[in-house]
Design an enzyme around this catalytic site. Structure first.
Site, short mmCIF file in Angstrom:
data_model
loop_
_atom_site.label_atom_id
_atom_site.label_comp_id
_atom_site.label_asym_id
_atom_site.label_seq_id
_atom_site.Cartn_x
_atom_site.Cartn_y
_atom_site.Cartn_z
N HIS A 61 4.74 0.19 0.36
CA HIS A 61 5.44 -0.61 1.37
C HIS A 61 4.53 -1.71 1.91
O HIS A 61 3.31 -1.70 1.70
CB HIS A 61 6.00 0.27 2.49
CG HIS A 61 4.96 1.08 3.21
ND1 HIS A 61 4.38 2.20 2.67
CD2 HIS A 61 4.40 0.92 4.43
CE1 HIS A 61 3.51 2.69 3.53
NE2 HIS A 61 3.50 1.94 4.60
N HIS A 108 0.84 -1.20 0.00
CA HIS A 108 0.00 0.00 0.00
C HIS A 108 0.87 1.26 0.00
O HIS A 108 2.06 1.20 0.30
CB HIS A 108 -0.92 0.04 1.23
CG HIS A 108 -0.19 0.19 2.53
ND1 HIS A 108 0.55 -0.83 3.10
CD2 HIS A 108 -0.06 1.25 3.37
CE1 HIS A 108 1.09 -0.41 4.23
NE2 HIS A 108 0.74 0.85 4.42
N ARG A 143 4.87 5.83 14.63
CA ARG A 143 4.86 6.47 13.31
C ARG A 143 4.35 7.90 13.37
O ARG A 143 3.41 8.20 14.09
CB ARG A 143 3.96 5.66 12.36
CG ARG A 143 4.07 6.11 10.92
CD ARG A 143 3.20 5.28 9.99
NE ARG A 143 1.89 5.89 9.83
CZ ARG A 143 0.96 5.47 8.95
NH1 ARG A 143 1.21 4.42 8.18
NH2 ARG A 143 -0.20 6.07 8.86
N ASP A 169 0.55 4.97 1.92
CA ASP A 169 -0.25 5.51 3.02
C ASP A 169 -1.24 6.56 2.54
O ASP A 169 -0.88 7.51 1.84
CB ASP A 169 0.66 6.13 4.09
CG ASP A 169 1.48 5.07 4.82
OD1 ASP A 169 0.98 3.93 4.95
OD2 ASP A 169 2.60 5.38 5.25
C1 SIN Z 1 2.90 1.15 7.91
O1 SIN Z 1 2.27 0.70 6.99
O2 SIN Z 1 3.05 2.35 8.06
C2 SIN Z 1 3.54 0.21 8.92
C3 SIN Z 1 4.89 -0.25 8.48
C4 SIN Z 1 5.52 -1.17 9.48
O3 SIN Z 1 4.99 -1.36 10.58
O4 SIN Z 1 6.57 -1.73 9.17
#
Ligand code: SIN
Length: 281
Positions: free
Chosen positions: A257, A102, A272, A104
């Site tokens: 990612h 995806h 995050r 973000d």
């Molecule tokens: C995310 O999608 O922001 C999470 C990435 C992660 O936890 O490695």
């Protein structure tokens, strides 16, 4: 740790670099400029051995723009810009936050420019994050395919992830906000021009893209499936292995990612923040 200029070492062919000899708590304008340039260039930057409180991480993020909050997931009580991403040992494999390819927040009109993730607790093995360069994926296409894609527009929606029947409602890994309508749709070009580098990249993803405008559903599904395969091809990926104190920032305008959940029975805690972005063109 002294800040004497950046040491940058690529971690894969298409994207990603590890930056060493820098303390993210004490940056001057010159270093911020260098990090920003490296971020656009490498798309994913990894910094090791950082000791960051939530306030330090927020201060670091603010060097790159205004910080955002998540429209559907509860933020940290004391730090409204911070999202704690926690997978507990008993959580179902695959139900982790970000557990699929995806980009973000592409369901927003102005999706976030980038995300900055800091590792607090990691499993003894596994829990890596994969990244894929959508610029490299686009570059690999034939001129004929590029010109066909260039004028196309796709709809994006949070509904499949955050709607009433969405994946997040069945996942213990995410505490979703109550009563927030996830049925909205927004449109973005299928190929996005990066506002800083001017490079073109694919801008569709399996989590939030719904359909290509003007195509029949089966036509759209076939084309999107081809683009998702291209956009996650191993040739265009890099992999980040986390340790406590690792901070990774990625450019949401040019990468997808995938947070792997291959560590059942163990805890993983990440923190995050995201930086507000502009309308994709
Ligand atoms: C995310 O999608 O922001 C999470 C990435 C992660 O936890 O490695």
């Amino acid at each position: 740790m002294p800040n004497d200029g950046l040491q940058i070492e690529p971690i894969a062919g298409a994207l990603g670099a590890e930056v060493s000899d820098v303390d993210l708590r004490s940056l001057d304008t010159e270093l911020v400029g260098q990090i920003r340039a490296a971020f656009v260039d490498h798309q994913v930057l990894v910094f090791r051995d950082q000791e960051l409180t939530p306030d330090d991480q927020v201060a670091f993020g603010r060097h790159f723009g205004e910080l955002d909050t998540h429209p559907f997931v509860e933020m940290n009580d004391e730090h409204p810009e911070v999202l704690d991403i926690v997978t507990e040992p008993e959580d179902r494999v695959g139900a982790n936050f970000g557990g699929g390819w995806h980009t973000d927040l592409t369901f927003m009109t102005e999706p976030d420019l980038g995300s900055i993730l800091y590792a607090i607790e990691v499993p003894p093995a596994g829990g890596d994050t994969l990244f894929a360069s959508q610029l490299a994926a686009y570059d690999s296409l034939s001129d004929t395919m590029k010109s066909m894609l260039d004028g196309l527009v796709a709809t994006h929606s949070p509904d499949r992830q955050y709607g009433m029947a969405g994946q997040s409602k069945t996942s213990k890994a995410m505490v979703t906000k109550d009563g927030v309508d996830a049925s909205s749709e927004t449109e973005h070009p299928v190929v996005r021009t990066h506002p800083e580098s001017g490079r073109k990249g694919l801008y569709v993803n399996p989590a939030f893209t719904e359909k290509i405008r003007g195509m029949r559903r089966d036509e759209s599904a076939a084309l999107l499936s081809f683009l998702y395969e291209k956009g996650s091809h191993e040739a265009f990926t890099c992999r980040v292995k986390w340790q406590p104190g690792t901070l990774t920032m990625w450019d949401n305008r040019s990468v997808q990612h995938f947070a792997l959940h291959d560590y059942a029975g163990h805890r993983r805690h990440m923190r995050r923040i995201t930086v507000k972005g502009d309308r994709p063109v």
